[in-house]
Scaffold this active site. Structure first.
Site, PDB file in Angstrom:
ATOM      1  N   HIS A 171      -2.618   1.146   6.844  1.00 16.20           N
ATOM      2  CA  HIS A 171      -2.984   1.111   5.430  1.00 16.20           C
ATOM      3  C   HIS A 171      -3.096   2.541   4.892  1.00 16.20           C
ATOM      4  O   HIS A 171      -3.423   3.476   5.637  1.00 16.20           O
ATOM      5  CB  HIS A 171      -4.314   0.382   5.221  1.00 16.20           C
ATOM      6  CG  HIS A 171      -4.627   0.095   3.787  1.00 16.20           C
ATOM      7  ND1 HIS A 171      -3.879  -0.769   3.016  1.00 16.20           N
ATOM      8  CD2 HIS A 171      -5.590   0.582   2.957  1.00 16.20           C
ATOM      9  CE1 HIS A 171      -4.380  -0.821   1.786  1.00 16.20           C
ATOM     10  NE2 HIS A 171      -5.410  -0.010   1.729  1.00 16.20           N
ATOM     11  N   CYS A 226       0.817  -1.218   0.000  1.00 12.60           N
ATOM     12  CA  CYS A 226       0.000   0.000   0.000  1.00 12.60           C
ATOM     13  C   CYS A 226       0.848   1.265   0.000  1.00 12.60           C
ATOM     14  O   CYS A 226       0.633   2.178  -0.810  1.00 12.60           O
ATOM     15  CB  CYS A 226      -0.994   0.002   1.162  1.00 12.60           C
ATOM     16  SG  CYS A 226      -0.256   0.074   2.817  1.00 12.60           S
ATOM     17  N   HIS A 242      -5.936   1.866  -4.281  1.00 10.27           N
ATOM     18  CA  HIS A 242      -4.975   1.401  -3.288  1.00 10.27           C
ATOM     19  C   HIS A 242      -4.506  -0.002  -3.630  1.00 10.27           C
ATOM     20  O   HIS A 242      -5.128  -0.709  -4.432  1.00 10.27           O
ATOM     21  CB  HIS A 242      -5.601   1.428  -1.886  1.00 10.27           C
ATOM     22  CG  HIS A 242      -6.752   0.475  -1.706  1.00 10.27           C
ATOM     23  ND1 HIS A 242      -7.004  -0.167  -0.520  1.00 10.27           N
ATOM     24  CD2 HIS A 242      -7.723   0.034  -2.571  1.00 10.27           C
ATOM     25  CE1 HIS A 242      -8.077  -0.933  -0.639  1.00 10.27           C
ATOM     26  NE2 HIS A 242      -8.527  -0.828  -1.862  1.00 10.27           N
TER      27      HIS A 242
END
Length: 311
Positions: free
Chosen positions: A263, A208, A275
């Site tokens: 994240h 990520c 993402h």
């Protein structure tokens, strides 16, 4: 005694320790290296175990400089100087097989730097024959000269050619043209469906924060390597006012138990996020935030501008 080396394979993985490597990771520690074979040989569970078992820290791209602090049993303790982190002010720490590095050589004839601007780029020998290496997006090398539609670059394997249409050039790594955060989010669209890869920093697979780091790098910014540190920089944008969010803002999400950022993704506008996700699809995806499990964990929105991102 510390010394400067460069990455000598298209992608070198930075391991937590030499003991982190499993038998099935042999392809990922070799030179020559095949990222495709290594990734293809792993099941989804084996790929995600790299994360769950904290085996991998980050990755290097071809030609990327590192400080080598020590060498032990064929492994180098390194610091990746282009990857900003609170773990060490000099660069991102970890271990890389010495076989995937070469000692840095002084270069007197560089006219600037060249950065690969396509997902994968073929290198050619000076005589025009194809070299054996294909290098990933954002690979950055010293530029020697430009002749017609070709640019000559200094690589760990000697002088090589790249097509002008495949690259961007600048006088130094600090002087690539800065583009907007919105442009960074648009670059991420080029990698939709690319497999998620923990620690991934290449166009063979991103994690990520590797995705956000590299899309900003492609737009002239160096932001921190990891999500938690990315969340500590930039301009804070109100969480409770989605109408104020802009394409390219970074959305951060917290672990429900620890409360730590775990994240990050790009806001894409109209309630959408792009993402690299380890859940379900295990790939880079564009989604509607409210329809995901991430929506309830949103903890910060940050905006990076031209004042952000320096080495």
């Amino acid at each position: 005694m510390e010394s400067m080396y460069v990455c000598a394979v298209p992608v070198a993985t930075i391991w937590t320790s030499p003991e982190s490597v499993r038998e099935l990771d042999e392809e990922g520690t070799a030179n020559p290296l095949s990222m495709n074979r290594w990734i293809a040989a792993m099941t989804v569970d084996e790929r995600f175990a790299l994360c769950k078992e904290k085996r991998i820290q980050s990755q290097l791209l071809y030609g990327e400089p590192v400080i080598v602090e020590s060498v032990k049993n064929g492994w180098a303790s390194i610091l990746a100087v282009w990857q900003k982190t609170d773990k060490d002010v000099r660069g991102y720490p970890g271990w890389v097989p010495l076989a995937q590095l070469k000692e840095s050589q002084p270069l007197d004839n560089a006219e600037g730097v060249v950065r690969i601007d396509v997902p994968k780029c073929q290198l050619w020998h000076p005589d025009g024959s194809p070299a054996s290496l294909v290098v990933p997006f954002n690979t950055t090398l010293p530029m020697i000269k430009k002749e017609g539609n070709w640019i000559s670059a200094a690589t760990p394997d000697g002088e090589r050619l790249v097509r002008e249409q495949d690259v961007c050039t600048a006088s130094s790594i600090h002087h690539f043209k800065k583009q907007s955060a919105s442009a960074a989010a648009e670059r991420a669209i080029e990698f939709l469906d690319l497999p998620y890869f923990w620690g991934g920093m290449s166009s063979y697979g991103y994690d990520c924060s590797g995705l956000t780091y590299n899309m900003f790098k492609a737009c002239g910014f160096f932001i921190p390597r990891d999500a938690g540190e990315q969340a500590a920089e930039g301009e804070s944008i109100r969480l409770d006012d989605p109408a104020a969010w802009k394409r390219g803002d970074l959305l951060f999400f917290a672990d429900e138990q620890s409360g730590n950022v775990d994240h990050v993704g790009f806001y894409y506008g109209e309630g959408q996020m792009i993402h690299a996700t380890a859940s379900k699809k295990g790939a880079i995806e564009l989604c509607t935030l409210s329809e995901t499990s991430y929506g309830n964990r949103l903890c910060a929105v940050r905006r990076y501008s031209e004042e952000a991102g320096s080495l």
